[in-house]
Design an enzyme around this catalytic site. Structure first.
Site, PDB file in Angstrom:
ATOM      1  N   ASP A 164       0.848  -1.199   0.000  1.00  0.00           N
ATOM      2  CA  ASP A 164       0.000   0.000   0.000  1.00  0.00           C
ATOM      3  C   ASP A 164       0.878   1.240   0.000  1.00  0.00           C
ATOM      4  OD1 ASP A 164      -2.392  -1.449   0.082  1.00  0.00           O
ATOM      5  OD2 ASP A 164      -2.315  -1.598   2.260  1.00  0.00           O
ATOM      6  N   ASP A 196      -7.250  -1.156  -4.312  1.00  0.00           N
ATOM      7  CA  ASP A 196      -8.274  -0.781  -3.336  1.00  0.00           C
ATOM      8  C   ASP A 196      -9.159   0.334  -3.887  1.00  0.00           C
ATOM      9  OD1 ASP A 196      -7.118  -2.588  -1.583  1.00  0.00           O
ATOM     10  OD2 ASP A 196      -5.915  -1.075  -0.574  1.00  0.00           O
TER      11      ASP A 196
END
Length: 226
Positions: A164, A196
């Site tokens: 991430d 995401d």
């Protein structure tokens, strides 16, 4: 109909490519600690911050056992397969291009994070002493020098972390009732990635545009997605 299919497939491919380019670039360029772990993008409200998570979108986890991670990865595989099947079914029925794009975004996001879990432990060197590889309760111990022995996560196929990097750093104004003078007041503290974001956009499209995607016929029954 072929034009619809090409549009969605190209979109899915571009999202997957961008997702993997960003993850590999961040993983090979950023440090996991120190000054080189972050990069401001838009002033003080948006930045890149390199982390890895062992769970689902936005860092959600399901325990320390090998079966928790394996179950999550297998769920991702079945979810991606189910989404692909549903997409093909709706495409053959002549669903709206916008609806097919929403499904494609969710599929691309689920697949993008699945790629990390499947292959990153084989592509990149594994350091059991890095903080995001620690997993209390795993039963796997590694000697980390001055840090002492640390419990680390399981590794291998379907066991890899998800990379991430995006974070909004906007904080709540001090006049809101829940503002904490001594705490973290970020409006959206989660750290996320392209995959995401694709899932979130696809789900939001389906929620807010469902009347267009699932119109009702004159008898009040839902017709096929359009």
């Amino acid at each position: 109909m072929k034009k619809q299919l090409y549009i969605v497939l190209i979109t899915v491919f571009c999202i997957l490519l961008l997702d993997q380019i960003m993850k590999i670039w961040v993983k090979t360029t950023f440090d996991y600690t120190g000054e080189n772990s972050t990069m401001p993008v838009f002033g003080s409200w948006f930045r890149l911050l390199y982390i890895e998570n062992q769970g689902m979108a936005f860092g959600t986890t399901f325990g320390a056992s090998i079966w928790a991670k394996l179950g999550l990865s297998i769920f991702r595989i079945f979810a991606s397969g189910a989404i692909a099947y549903y997409f093909i079914k709706q495409w053959r029925k002549g669903a709206r291009t916008e609806f097919l794009l929403a499904i494609g975004l969710v599929f691309a996001g689920a697949t993008g994070n699945l790629i990390d879990s499947m292959f990153y432990d084989f592509i990149f060197d594994y350091d059991p002493c890095i903080g995001f590889n620690h997993l209390e309760g795993s039963g796997i111990w590694s000697d980390c020098g001055i840090m002492g022995k640390q419990e680390t996560r399981h590794t291998g196929f379907l066991m890899g972390n998800v990379v991430d990097m995006f974070q909004f750093t906007v904080e709540w104004p001090s006049w809101v009732p829940w503002y904490d003078k001594n705490g973290d007041n970020q409006i959206f503290p989660a750290i996320w990635n392209v995959a995401d974001g694709a899932i979130s956009i696809g789900v939001i499209m389906i929620i807010f545009r469902q009347r267009k995607y699932f119109p009702k016929d004159k008898q009040g029954l839902k017709a096929q997605p359009r």
